[in-house]
Design a protein around this motif. Structure first.
Motif, PDB file in Angstrom:
ATOM      1  N   LEU A 127       0.826  -1.208   0.000  1.00  0.00           N
ATOM      2  CA  LEU A 127       0.000   0.000   0.000  1.00  0.00           C
ATOM      3  C   LEU A 127       0.868   1.268   0.000  1.00  0.00           C
ATOM      4  N   THR A 136       2.461   1.727  -3.314  1.00  0.00           N
ATOM      5  CA  THR A 136       1.501   2.183  -4.332  1.00  0.00           C
ATOM      6  C   THR A 136       1.192   3.670  -4.170  1.00  0.00           C
ATOM      7  N   MET A 137       0.944   4.083  -2.924  1.00  0.00           N
ATOM      8  CA  MET A 137       0.605   5.498  -2.709  1.00  0.00           C
ATOM      9  C   MET A 137       1.806   6.389  -3.042  1.00  0.00           C
ATOM     10  N   LEU A 156       2.026   6.564  -6.794  1.00  0.00           N
ATOM     11  CA  LEU A 156       0.952   7.426  -7.303  1.00  0.00           C
ATOM     12  C   LEU A 156       1.293   8.906  -7.076  1.00  0.00           C
ATOM     13  N   THR A 211     -11.589  19.443  -4.938  1.00  0.00           N
ATOM     14  CA  THR A 211     -12.061  18.623  -6.065  1.00  0.00           C
ATOM     15  C   THR A 211     -12.002  17.132  -5.735  1.00  0.00           C
ATOM     16  N   PHE A 212     -10.883  16.706  -5.172  1.00  0.00           N
ATOM     17  CA  PHE A 212     -10.682  15.254  -4.995  1.00  0.00           C
ATOM     18  C   PHE A 212     -10.785  14.791  -3.543  1.00  0.00           C
ATOM     19  N   THR A 266     -13.839  12.224  -2.458  1.00  0.00           N
ATOM     20  CA  THR A 266     -13.837  10.932  -3.171  1.00  0.00           C
ATOM     21  C   THR A 266     -12.578  10.126  -2.836  1.00  0.00           C
ATOM     22  N   PHE A 267     -11.424  10.799  -2.823  1.00  0.00           N
ATOM     23  CA  PHE A 267     -10.182  10.078  -2.531  1.00  0.00           C
ATOM     24  C   PHE A 267     -10.208   9.531  -1.099  1.00  0.00           C
ATOM     25  N   VAL A 285     -12.429   6.456  -1.032  1.00  0.00           N
ATOM     26  CA  VAL A 285     -11.806   5.281  -1.670  1.00  0.00           C
ATOM     27  C   VAL A 285     -10.706   4.702  -0.763  1.00  0.00           C
ATOM     28  N   ILE A 286      -9.849   5.578  -0.228  1.00  0.00           N
ATOM     29  CA  ILE A 286      -8.711   5.096   0.581  1.00  0.00           C
ATOM     30  C   ILE A 286      -9.216   4.506   1.908  1.00  0.00           C
ATOM     31  N   ARG A 336     -12.117   3.114   2.406  1.00  0.00           N
ATOM     32  CA  ARG A 336     -12.738   1.808   2.104  1.00  0.00           C
ATOM     33  C   ARG A 336     -11.642   0.741   1.964  1.00  0.00           C
ATOM     34  N   PHE A 337     -10.553   1.135   1.320  1.00  0.00           N
ATOM     35  CA  PHE A 337      -9.447   0.204   1.136  1.00  0.00           C
ATOM     36  C   PHE A 337      -8.792  -0.137   2.481  1.00  0.00           C
ATOM     37  N   LYS A 353     -10.735  -2.648   4.123  1.00  0.00           N
ATOM     38  CA  LYS A 353     -10.588  -3.929   3.430  1.00  0.00           C
ATOM     39  C   LYS A 353      -9.331  -4.678   3.889  1.00  0.00           C
ATOM     40  N   ILE A 354      -8.263  -3.941   4.153  1.00  0.00           N
ATOM     41  CA  ILE A 354      -7.005  -4.623   4.514  1.00  0.00           C
ATOM     42  C   ILE A 354      -6.812  -4.757   6.028  1.00  0.00           C
TER      43      ILE A 354
END
Lengths: 304, 235
Positions: B63, B66-67, B70, B209-210, B213-214, B217-218, B220-221, B224-225
Protein backbone atom coordinates in the motif's frame (compact mmCIF):
# COMPACT_ATOMS: atom_id res chain seq x y z
CA UNK A 1 11.53 5.60 -17.81
CA UNK A 2 14.46 6.42 -15.54
CA UNK A 3 16.39 9.60 -16.19
CA UNK A 4 19.51 7.38 -16.14
CA UNK A 5 20.94 6.50 -19.54
CA UNK A 6 23.30 3.64 -20.21
CA UNK A 7 26.64 4.65 -21.76
CA UNK A 8 29.70 2.51 -22.21
CA UNK A 9 31.89 4.71 -20.04
CA UNK A 10 34.16 4.08 -17.10
CA UNK A 11 32.09 5.97 -14.51
CA UNK A 12 28.97 3.90 -15.33
CA UNK A 13 30.97 0.69 -15.11
CA UNK A 14 32.27 1.47 -11.63
CA UNK A 15 30.91 -0.45 -8.67
CA UNK A 16 27.90 1.47 -7.31
CA UNK A 17 29.44 1.93 -3.84
CA UNK A 18 32.46 3.61 -5.46
CA UNK A 19 30.32 5.99 -7.58
CA UNK A 20 28.20 6.87 -4.55
CA UNK A 21 31.34 7.47 -2.45
CA UNK A 22 32.71 9.81 -5.11
CA UNK A 23 29.44 11.80 -5.22
CA UNK A 24 29.13 11.89 -1.41
CA UNK A 25 32.75 13.06 -1.05
CA UNK A 26 32.24 15.91 -3.53
CA UNK A 27 28.97 17.04 -1.87
CA UNK A 28 30.57 16.89 1.59
CA UNK A 29 33.61 18.91 0.51
CA UNK A 30 31.59 21.57 -1.26
CA UNK A 31 29.50 21.99 1.89
CA UNK A 32 32.62 22.36 4.04
CA UNK A 33 34.70 24.57 1.72
CA UNK A 34 33.86 28.22 1.26
CA UNK A 35 37.05 29.24 -0.54
CA UNK A 36 36.11 29.96 -4.18
CA UNK A 37 39.42 28.54 -5.44
CA UNK A 38 38.77 25.09 -3.99
CA UNK A 39 35.14 25.20 -5.10
CA UNK A 40 36.27 26.13 -8.61
CA UNK A 41 38.80 23.33 -8.62
CA UNK A 42 36.09 20.84 -7.57
CA UNK A 43 33.78 22.28 -10.22
CA UNK A 44 36.40 21.79 -12.96
CA UNK A 45 37.16 18.24 -11.80
CA UNK A 46 33.46 17.40 -11.72
CA UNK A 47 32.95 18.84 -15.20
CA UNK A 48 35.70 16.59 -16.53
CA UNK A 49 34.07 13.56 -14.92
CA UNK A 50 30.64 14.55 -16.30
CA UNK A 51 32.18 14.97 -19.75
CA UNK A 52 33.89 11.59 -19.49
CA UNK A 53 30.61 9.96 -18.36
CA UNK A 54 28.96 11.14 -21.61
CA UNK A 55 26.15 13.10 -19.94
CA UNK A 56 27.07 16.57 -21.11
CA UNK A 57 23.63 17.22 -22.68
CA UNK A 58 21.89 16.40 -19.42
CA UNK A 59 24.40 18.54 -17.51
CA UNK A 60 23.52 21.53 -19.73
CA UNK A 61 19.87 21.20 -18.65
CA UNK A 62 21.01 21.17 -15.01
CA UNK A 63 23.20 24.21 -15.73
CA UNK A 64 20.30 26.17 -17.21
CA UNK A 65 18.21 25.49 -14.13
CA UNK A 66 21.13 26.30 -11.82
CA UNK A 67 21.67 29.68 -13.49
CA UNK A 68 18.17 30.73 -12.38
CA UNK A 69 18.97 29.79 -8.78
CA UNK A 70 22.40 31.45 -8.95
CA UNK A 71 20.80 34.66 -10.18
CA UNK A 72 18.51 34.58 -7.13
CA UNK A 73 21.47 33.93 -4.79
CA UNK A 74 23.44 36.86 -6.26
CA UNK A 75 20.37 39.12 -6.18
CA UNK A 76 19.56 38.46 -2.50
CA UNK A 77 23.21 38.81 -1.46
CA UNK A 78 23.76 41.97 -3.48
CA UNK A 79 20.57 43.75 -2.44
CA UNK A 80 20.25 42.77 1.20
CA UNK A 81 23.82 42.34 2.47
CA UNK A 82 25.59 45.62 3.12
CA UNK A 83 28.59 44.18 4.95
CA UNK A 84 31.15 44.86 2.20
CA UNK A 85 33.45 47.88 2.17
CA UNK A 86 33.88 48.36 -1.59
CA UNK A 87 30.72 50.11 -2.72
CA UNK A 88 29.92 49.68 -6.40
CA UNK A 89 26.48 51.26 -6.60
CA UNK A 90 24.76 53.45 -4.06
CA UNK A 91 21.15 54.32 -4.79
CA UNK A 92 18.04 55.83 -3.26
CA UNK A 93 16.16 54.42 -0.26
CA UNK A 94 13.51 51.87 -1.20
CA UNK A 95 10.80 51.08 1.44
CA UNK A 96 11.40 47.38 2.16
CA UNK A 97 14.96 46.92 0.88
CA UNK A 98 16.34 50.07 2.51
CA UNK A 99 19.14 52.09 0.91
CA UNK A 100 20.46 50.41 -2.22
CA UNK A 101 24.12 49.68 -1.57
CA UNK A 102 25.65 47.03 -3.80
CA UNK A 103 29.14 46.06 -2.70
CA UNK A 104 31.80 44.11 -4.56
CA UNK A 105 32.15 41.71 -1.61
CA UNK A 106 28.43 40.84 -1.60
CA UNK A 107 28.52 40.22 -5.35
CA UNK A 108 31.61 38.02 -5.00
CA UNK A 109 29.98 36.09 -2.15
CA UNK A 110 26.96 35.49 -4.40
CA UNK A 111 29.23 34.23 -7.19
CA UNK A 112 31.18 32.04 -4.74
CA UNK A 113 28.00 30.48 -3.41
CA UNK A 114 26.76 30.06 -6.97
CA UNK A 115 29.89 28.01 -7.54
CA UNK A 116 29.05 25.88 -4.49
CA UNK A 117 25.58 25.30 -5.93
CA UNK A 118 27.07 24.32 -9.30
CA UNK A 119 29.35 21.74 -7.66
CA UNK A 120 26.40 20.31 -5.77
CA UNK A 121 24.28 20.22 -8.93
CA UNK A 122 27.08 18.52 -10.83
CA UNK A 123 27.35 15.80 -8.19
CA UNK A 124 23.59 15.21 -8.26
CA UNK A 125 23.62 15.23 -12.08
CA UNK A 126 26.13 12.37 -11.92
CA UNK A 127 23.89 10.56 -9.43
CA UNK A 128 20.84 10.93 -11.67
CA UNK A 129 22.36 10.14 -15.05
CA UNK A 130 25.46 8.06 -14.40
CA UNK A 131 24.47 5.70 -11.56
CA UNK A 132 21.75 3.12 -12.19
CA UNK A 133 18.89 3.58 -9.67
CA UNK A 134 18.48 -0.18 -9.20
CA UNK A 135 22.13 -0.50 -8.26
CA UNK A 136 21.73 2.42 -5.82
CA UNK A 137 18.84 0.61 -4.14
CA UNK A 138 20.81 -2.61 -3.91
CA UNK A 139 23.84 -0.79 -2.53
CA UNK A 140 21.68 0.90 0.10
CA UNK A 141 20.43 -2.46 1.39
CA UNK A 142 17.71 -3.32 -1.13
CA UNK A 143 17.78 -6.95 -0.09
CA UNK A 144 17.08 -6.62 3.58
CA UNK A 145 15.77 -3.13 4.24
CA UNK A 146 11.99 -2.79 4.15
CA UNK A 147 12.28 0.86 3.23
CA UNK A 148 14.36 0.00 0.17
CA UNK A 149 11.95 -2.81 -0.73
CA UNK A 150 9.08 -0.30 -0.57
CA UNK A 151 11.03 2.19 -2.67
CA UNK A 152 11.95 -0.47 -5.18
CA UNK A 153 8.27 -1.53 -5.53
CA UNK A 154 7.17 2.07 -5.96
CA UNK A 155 9.79 2.57 -8.70
CA UNK A 156 8.40 -0.48 -10.49
CA UNK A 157 4.82 0.77 -10.08
CA UNK A 158 5.59 4.26 -11.37
CA UNK A 159 5.51 3.42 -15.13
CA UNK A 160 2.49 1.15 -14.60
CA UNK A 161 0.50 3.98 -13.00
CA UNK A 162 1.58 6.40 -15.71
CA UNK A 163 0.47 3.81 -18.32
CA UNK A 164 -2.88 3.36 -16.52
CA UNK A 165 -3.48 7.09 -16.64
CA UNK A 166 -2.84 7.26 -20.40
CA UNK A 167 -4.98 4.15 -21.07
CA UNK A 168 -7.96 5.42 -19.04
CA UNK A 169 -7.75 8.91 -20.56
CA UNK A 170 -7.78 7.39 -24.05
CA UNK A 171 -10.77 5.19 -23.17
CA UNK A 172 -12.66 8.24 -21.92
CA UNK A 173 -11.71 10.15 -25.07
CA UNK A 174 -13.14 7.34 -27.18
CA UNK A 175 -16.39 7.76 -25.24
CA UNK A 176 -16.50 11.39 -26.29
CA UNK A 177 -15.07 13.14 -23.22
CA UNK A 178 -13.34 16.34 -24.26
CA UNK A 179 -10.19 16.92 -22.18
CA UNK A 180 -9.28 20.02 -24.18
CA UNK A 181 -12.08 22.24 -22.84
CA UNK A 182 -11.11 25.89 -22.63
CA UNK A 183 -12.45 26.43 -19.12
CA UNK A 184 -9.86 24.95 -16.69
CA UNK A 185 -12.62 24.13 -14.17
CA UNK A 186 -14.43 22.00 -16.77
CA UNK A 187 -11.14 20.35 -17.72
CA UNK A 188 -10.33 19.49 -14.08
CA UNK A 189 -13.85 18.05 -13.62
CA UNK A 190 -13.31 15.76 -16.63
CA UNK A 191 -10.15 14.42 -15.02
CA UNK A 192 -11.89 13.57 -11.70
CA UNK A 193 -13.28 10.17 -12.85
CA UNK A 194 -9.96 9.35 -14.56
CA UNK A 195 -7.94 9.94 -11.41
CA UNK A 196 -10.50 8.11 -9.28
CA UNK A 197 -10.18 5.08 -11.54
CA UNK A 198 -6.38 5.29 -11.46
CA UNK A 199 -6.48 5.39 -7.66
CA UNK A 200 -8.90 2.47 -7.45
CA UNK A 201 -7.00 0.29 -9.91
CA UNK A 202 -3.67 1.10 -8.19
CA UNK A 203 -5.06 0.16 -4.80
CA UNK A 204 -6.52 -3.07 -6.18
CA UNK A 205 -3.15 -3.85 -7.71
CA UNK A 206 -1.46 -3.21 -4.38
CA UNK A 207 -3.78 -5.82 -2.82
CA UNK A 208 -2.68 -8.36 -5.42
CA UNK A 209 0.91 -7.35 -4.88
CA UNK A 210 0.59 -7.95 -1.14
CA UNK A 211 -0.87 -11.42 -1.79
CA UNK A 212 1.98 -12.13 -4.16
CA UNK A 213 4.52 -11.00 -1.54
CA UNK A 214 2.91 -13.22 1.07
CA UNK A 215 2.73 -16.23 -1.23
CA UNK A 216 6.48 -15.83 -1.80
CA UNK A 217 7.04 -16.03 1.94
CA UNK A 218 7.39 -12.35 2.84
CA UNK A 219 7.35 -11.94 6.62
CA UNK A 220 7.65 -15.65 7.38
CA UNK A 221 11.31 -15.35 8.24
CA UNK A 222 14.16 -12.86 7.99
CA UNK A 223 14.73 -11.82 4.39
CA UNK A 224 17.81 -13.12 2.71
CA UNK A 225 19.34 -11.94 -0.50
CA UNK A 226 22.14 -12.93 -2.80
CA UNK A 227 24.18 -10.19 -4.32
CA UNK A 228 27.37 -10.64 -6.19
CA UNK A 229 29.44 -7.49 -6.27
CA UNK A 230 32.03 -7.36 -9.00
CA UNK A 231 34.94 -5.24 -7.86
CA UNK A 232 37.56 -4.59 -10.48
CA UNK A 233 40.97 -2.85 -10.23
CA UNK A 234 39.36 0.38 -11.52
CA UNK A 235 37.08 0.42 -8.43
CA UNK A 236 40.05 0.06 -6.09
CA UNK A 237 41.97 2.75 -7.97
CA UNK A 238 39.11 5.25 -7.83
CA UNK A 239 38.28 4.54 -4.16
CA UNK A 240 41.96 4.95 -3.31
CA UNK A 241 41.99 8.36 -5.03
CA UNK A 242 38.79 9.40 -3.21
CA UNK A 243 40.36 8.44 0.14
CA UNK A 244 43.57 10.26 -0.73
CA UNK A 245 41.54 13.28 -1.84
CA UNK A 246 39.58 13.27 1.42
CA UNK A 247 42.82 12.95 3.39
CA UNK A 248 44.31 15.86 1.47
CA UNK A 249 41.13 17.88 2.08
CA UNK A 250 41.36 17.10 5.80
CA UNK A 251 44.90 18.48 5.88
CA UNK A 252 43.68 21.61 4.09
CA UNK A 253 40.80 22.00 6.56
CA UNK A 254 43.11 21.56 9.56
CA UNK A 255 45.54 24.11 8.12
CA UNK A 256 42.63 26.55 7.94
CA UNK A 257 43.03 27.38 4.27
CA UNK A 258 39.63 26.17 3.06
CA UNK A 259 37.71 29.08 4.58
CA UNK A 260 37.52 32.42 2.84
CA UNK A 261 36.67 35.79 4.30
CA UNK A 262 34.54 37.89 1.92
CA UNK A 263 33.73 40.65 4.41
CA UNK A 264 34.52 43.46 5.02
CA UNK A 265 37.10 43.19 2.22
CA UNK A 266 37.93 40.25 -0.04
CA UNK A 267 40.74 38.17 1.39
CA UNK A 268 43.73 38.20 -1.01
CA UNK A 269 44.47 34.87 -2.73
CA UNK A 270 47.94 33.42 -2.14
CA UNK A 271 49.94 31.58 -4.77
CA UNK A 272 50.23 28.51 -2.53
CA UNK A 273 46.43 28.27 -2.37
CA UNK A 274 46.24 27.99 -6.15
CA UNK A 275 48.72 25.08 -6.08
CA UNK A 276 46.78 23.37 -3.30
CA UNK A 277 43.49 23.84 -5.17
CA UNK A 278 45.02 22.28 -8.31
CA UNK A 279 46.17 19.33 -6.20
CA UNK A 280 42.66 18.81 -4.83
CA UNK A 281 41.20 19.00 -8.33
CA UNK A 282 43.60 16.31 -9.58
CA UNK A 283 42.41 13.81 -6.97
CA UNK A 284 38.77 14.28 -7.96
CA UNK A 285 39.54 14.43 -11.66
CA UNK A 286 40.98 10.93 -11.51
CA UNK A 287 37.90 9.04 -12.85
CA UNK A 288 37.97 11.30 -15.95
CA UNK A 289 41.71 10.74 -16.48
CA UNK A 290 41.27 7.00 -16.03
CA UNK A 291 38.40 7.03 -18.51
CA UNK A 292 40.65 8.78 -21.02
CA UNK A 293 43.26 6.03 -20.70
CA UNK A 294 40.57 3.32 -20.61
CA UNK A 295 39.15 4.47 -23.94
CA UNK A 296 42.50 4.84 -25.68
CA UNK A 297 44.70 2.06 -24.32
CA UNK A 298 43.46 -1.49 -24.91
CA UNK A 299 46.05 -2.92 -22.57
CA UNK A 300 44.88 -0.68 -19.72
CA UNK A 301 41.26 -1.51 -20.51
CA UNK A 302 41.93 -5.23 -20.32
CA UNK A 303 43.83 -4.88 -17.05
CA UNK A 304 41.40 -2.67 -15.11
CA UNK B 1 5.16 9.74 21.37
CA UNK B 2 5.20 10.47 17.61
CA UNK B 3 3.47 13.81 18.28
CA UNK B 4 6.28 14.67 20.65
CA UNK B 5 8.99 13.69 18.15
CA UNK B 6 7.27 15.80 15.49
CA UNK B 7 6.91 18.86 17.70
CA UNK B 8 10.40 18.42 19.16
CA UNK B 9 12.06 18.13 15.74
CA UNK B 10 10.29 21.26 14.45
CA UNK B 11 11.13 23.10 17.68
CA UNK B 12 14.78 22.01 17.60
CA UNK B 13 15.19 23.03 13.98
CA UNK B 14 13.60 26.44 14.51
CA UNK B 15 15.50 27.12 17.75
CA UNK B 16 18.88 26.18 16.25
CA UNK B 17 18.16 28.36 13.22
CA UNK B 18 16.95 31.11 15.56
CA UNK B 19 20.22 30.92 17.47
CA UNK B 20 22.03 31.38 14.19
CA UNK B 21 20.35 34.77 13.82
CA UNK B 22 21.80 36.13 17.08
CA UNK B 23 25.26 37.44 16.33
CA UNK B 24 26.77 37.04 19.84
CA UNK B 25 26.89 33.27 20.08
CA UNK B 26 29.31 30.59 18.83
CA UNK B 27 26.68 29.14 16.48
CA UNK B 28 26.58 32.35 14.41
CA UNK B 29 29.64 31.38 12.39
CA UNK B 30 28.88 27.64 12.20
CA UNK B 31 28.63 25.85 8.86
CA UNK B 32 24.84 25.85 8.65
CA UNK B 33 24.70 24.24 5.24
CA UNK B 34 26.37 21.12 6.65
CA UNK B 35 24.53 21.19 10.00
CA UNK B 36 21.13 21.47 8.33
CA UNK B 37 21.86 18.53 6.01
CA UNK B 38 23.04 16.40 8.95
CA UNK B 39 19.98 17.35 11.00
CA UNK B 40 17.68 16.51 8.11
CA UNK B 41 19.42 13.18 7.60
CA UNK B 42 18.93 12.34 11.27
CA UNK B 43 15.19 13.11 11.22
CA UNK B 44 14.60 11.12 8.02
CA UNK B 45 16.68 8.19 9.33
CA UNK B 46 14.77 8.23 12.64
CA UNK B 47 11.44 7.90 10.81
CA UNK B 48 12.72 5.14 8.52
CA UNK B 49 14.23 3.27 11.46
CA UNK B 50 10.91 3.32 13.26
CA UNK B 51 9.28 2.02 10.04
CA UNK B 52 11.82 -0.83 9.88
CA UNK B 53 11.35 -1.71 13.55
CA UNK B 54 7.60 -1.76 13.29
CA UNK B 55 7.95 -4.70 10.82
CA UNK B 56 5.27 -3.68 8.30
CA UNK B 57 3.08 -6.42 6.83
CA UNK B 58 3.07 -7.25 3.12
CA UNK B 59 -0.19 -5.32 2.74
CA UNK B 60 1.28 -2.23 4.37
CA UNK B 61 4.42 -2.39 2.20
CA UNK B 62 2.36 -2.79 -0.98
CA UNK B 63 0.00 0.00 0.00
CA UNK B 64 2.73 2.47 0.96
CA UNK B 65 4.66 1.66 -2.24
CA UNK B 66 1.50 2.18 -4.33
CA UNK B 67 0.61 5.50 -2.71
CA UNK B 68 4.23 6.68 -3.03
CA UNK B 69 4.28 5.68 -6.72
CA UNK B 70 0.95 7.43 -7.30
CA UNK B 71 2.12 10.58 -5.51
CA UNK B 72 5.35 10.48 -7.54
CA UNK B 73 3.54 9.85 -10.85
CA UNK B 74 1.14 12.81 -10.45
CA UNK B 75 4.14 15.06 -9.90
CA UNK B 76 5.56 14.53 -13.37
CA UNK B 77 2.83 16.18 -15.54
CA UNK B 78 2.78 19.19 -13.18
CA UNK B 79 6.57 19.56 -13.06
CA UNK B 80 6.45 22.31 -15.69
CA UNK B 81 4.02 24.37 -13.59
CA UNK B 82 6.02 25.86 -10.71
CA UNK B 83 4.16 25.55 -7.43
CA UNK B 84 1.35 23.17 -8.39
CA UNK B 85 2.07 19.97 -6.46
CA UNK B 86 -0.69 17.32 -6.36
CA UNK B 87 1.82 15.15 -4.46
CA UNK B 88 1.20 17.23 -1.32
CA UNK B 89 -2.52 16.39 -1.43
CA UNK B 90 -1.93 12.66 -1.97
CA UNK B 91 0.63 12.43 0.81
CA UNK B 92 -1.64 14.32 3.21
CA UNK B 93 -4.72 12.26 2.44
CA UNK B 94 -2.66 9.09 2.99
CA UNK B 95 -1.39 10.48 6.29
CA UNK B 96 -4.95 11.36 7.30
CA UNK B 97 -6.25 7.84 6.66
CA UNK B 98 -3.27 5.62 7.54
CA UNK B 99 -1.51 7.59 10.28
CA UNK B 100 1.79 9.23 11.07
CA UNK B 101 4.23 6.55 9.96
CA UNK B 102 2.61 5.77 6.61
CA UNK B 103 2.14 9.49 5.99
CA UNK B 104 5.82 10.22 6.48
CA UNK B 105 7.10 7.22 4.54
CA UNK B 106 4.77 7.87 1.58
CA UNK B 107 5.84 11.53 1.46
CA UNK B 108 9.55 10.81 1.73
CA UNK B 109 9.51 7.94 -0.77
CA UNK B 110 7.33 9.87 -3.24
CA UNK B 111 9.96 12.64 -3.32
CA UNK B 112 12.85 10.22 -3.72
CA UNK B 113 11.11 8.03 -6.32
CA UNK B 114 9.89 10.93 -8.46
CA UNK B 115 13.37 12.46 -8.49
CA UNK B 116 14.76 9.28 -10.08
CA UNK B 117 12.66 10.31 -13.09
CA UNK B 118 12.78 14.11 -12.81
CA UNK B 119 16.36 14.45 -11.62
CA UNK B 120 17.96 14.32 -8.18
CA UNK B 121 19.34 17.48 -6.64
CA UNK B 122 20.33 19.08 -3.36
CA UNK B 123 16.60 19.64 -2.88
CA UNK B 124 15.83 15.88 -2.67
CA UNK B 125 16.41 15.42 1.11
CA UNK B 126 14.49 18.63 1.81
CA UNK B 127 11.56 17.50 -0.33
CA UNK B 128 11.61 14.13 1.44
CA UNK B 129 11.45 15.91 4.78
CA UNK B 130 8.79 18.46 3.75
CA UNK B 131 6.42 15.97 2.12
CA UNK B 132 7.00 13.47 4.90
CA UNK B 133 6.12 16.08 7.50
CA UNK B 134 3.03 17.00 5.44
CA UNK B 135 1.82 13.44 5.89
CA UNK B 136 2.62 13.60 9.60
CA UNK B 137 0.74 16.91 10.02
CA UNK B 138 -2.36 15.50 8.30
CA UNK B 139 -2.19 12.36 10.46
CA UNK B 140 -1.99 14.46 13.62
CA UNK B 141 -4.98 16.51 12.53
CA UNK B 142 -6.92 13.33 11.75
CA UNK B 143 -6.38 12.12 15.32
CA UNK B 144 -8.41 15.05 16.56
CA UNK B 145 -11.28 14.35 14.19
CA UNK B 146 -13.42 11.22 14.20
CA UNK B 147 -14.79 11.89 10.69
CA UNK B 148 -13.14 13.32 7.60
CA UNK B 149 -13.49 17.08 7.76
CA UNK B 150 -12.91 18.55 4.30
CA UNK B 151 -12.77 22.12 5.57
CA UNK B 152 -10.05 21.43 8.13
CA UNK B 153 -8.15 19.27 5.65
CA UNK B 154 -8.26 22.01 3.01
CA UNK B 155 -7.08 24.64 5.50
CA UNK B 156 -4.17 22.39 6.50
CA UNK B 157 -3.34 21.67 2.84
CA UNK B 158 -3.38 25.40 2.10
CA UNK B 159 -1.12 26.14 5.09
CA UNK B 160 1.21 23.31 4.11
CA UNK B 161 1.67 24.94 0.71
CA UNK B 162 3.35 27.83 2.54
CA UNK B 163 5.10 25.72 5.20
CA UNK B 164 6.54 23.48 2.47
CA UNK B 165 8.00 26.49 0.66
CA UNK B 166 9.33 28.02 3.88
CA UNK B 167 11.03 24.80 4.93
CA UNK B 168 12.47 24.37 1.43
CA UNK B 169 13.84 27.91 1.61
CA UNK B 170 15.99 26.97 4.58
CA UNK B 171 18.54 25.09 2.42
CA UNK B 172 18.78 28.06 0.10
CA UNK B 173 19.15 30.51 2.98
CA UNK B 174 21.64 28.61 5.14
CA UNK B 175 23.63 27.29 2.19
CA UNK B 176 24.11 30.34 0.02
CA UNK B 177 23.33 33.53 1.90
CA UNK B 178 25.59 35.34 4.40
CA UNK B 179 25.22 36.79 6.95
CA UNK B 180 22.22 34.87 8.31
CA UNK B 181 20.09 37.65 9.71
CA UNK B 182 16.44 38.61 9.73
CA UNK B 183 16.81 40.81 6.65
CA UNK B 184 18.30 38.09 4.41
CA UNK B 185 15.87 35.55 5.94
CA UNK B 186 12.86 37.69 4.96
CA UNK B 187 14.35 38.47 1.54
CA UNK B 188 14.68 34.76 0.75
CA UNK B 189 11.15 34.11 1.90
CA UNK B 190 9.68 37.04 -0.01
CA UNK B 191 11.33 35.75 -3.21
CA UNK B 192 9.51 32.42 -2.90
CA UNK B 193 6.15 33.87 -1.82
CA UNK B 194 4.47 33.78 -5.28
CA UNK B 195 5.43 30.09 -5.76
CA UNK B 196 4.29 29.20 -2.25
CA UNK B 197 0.97 30.93 -2.89
CA UNK B 198 0.55 28.94 -6.11
CA UNK B 199 1.31 25.75 -4.20
CA UNK B 200 -1.20 26.66 -1.47
CA UNK B 201 -3.93 27.61 -3.96
CA UNK B 202 -3.26 24.45 -5.97
CA UNK B 203 -3.65 22.41 -2.79
CA UNK B 204 -6.98 24.10 -2.05
CA UNK B 205 -8.36 23.40 -5.54
CA UNK B 206 -7.13 19.79 -5.54
CA UNK B 207 -8.41 19.14 -2.00
CA UNK B 208 -11.85 20.56 -2.78
CA UNK B 209 -12.06 18.62 -6.07
CA UNK B 210 -10.68 15.25 -5.00
CA UNK B 211 -10.74 15.37 -1.18
CA UNK B 212 -14.02 13.58 -0.45
CA UNK B 213 -13.84 10.93 -3.17
CA UNK B 214 -10.18 10.08 -2.53
CA UNK B 215 -10.78 9.88 1.21
CA UNK B 216 -13.77 7.62 0.63
CA UNK B 217 -11.81 5.28 -1.67
CA UNK B 218 -8.71 5.10 0.58
CA UNK B 219 -10.81 4.67 3.74
CA UNK B 220 -12.74 1.81 2.10
CA UNK B 221 -9.45 0.20 1.14
CA UNK B 222 -8.13 0.61 4.68
CA UNK B 223 -11.17 -1.23 6.02
CA UNK B 224 -10.59 -3.93 3.43
CA UNK B 225 -7.01 -4.62 4.51
CA UNK B 226 -7.54 -4.21 8.24
CA UNK B 227 -7.66 -7.54 10.05
CA UNK B 228 -9.15 -7.53 13.54
CA UNK B 229 -8.14 -10.52 15.65
CA UNK B 230 -10.27 -11.42 18.63
CA UNK B 231 -8.69 -13.21 21.55
CA UNK B 232 -10.67 -16.09 22.93
CA UNK B 233 -11.70 -15.57 26.54
CA UNK B 234 -9.89 -18.16 28.66
CA UNK B 235 -12.65 -18.26 31.26
Amino acid sequence: MYAYKEHYKLFQSLCCEVSLSYIAAVVLLCLIFSHPLYLFSLFLALNMVILSAGIIREWLIYLKFSLMLIFLIILVNALFVHAGATILIQGPRIPIIGTIRITLEALCYGVGMGLRLLVMMGAFCLLTYAVHPDRVLKALGGGRSKTMLTLSISLRLFPLIAGDFVRITEAQRCRGVNFQARDPRVRIRKYVPVLNTVLLSSLERSFQLAESLQSRGYGSTRRTCYREVLRRPRDYMVIMMILLGLGYALILILSGSTGYSYYPRLQPVKGAEITMAVGLGLFFMFPALLNWGWERCRFLKSKI
Amino acid sequence: MKDKIFILSIFLMLSILGLGLISDNPLFTANWALISVLFLGLVITAFFRSFERHSPSAKEIALIATMAALAAAVRVPFAILPGIQPTTFLVMITGWVFGVQSGFVVGALAALASNFFLGQGPWTPWQMFCWGMGGVAAALLARRNTEFNLQKFTILACSWGYIFGWLMNIWHWVGFIYPLNMKTFLATYVASFPFDTLHAMGNVVISLTFGKTFHHVIQRFKRKITVITLKENEN
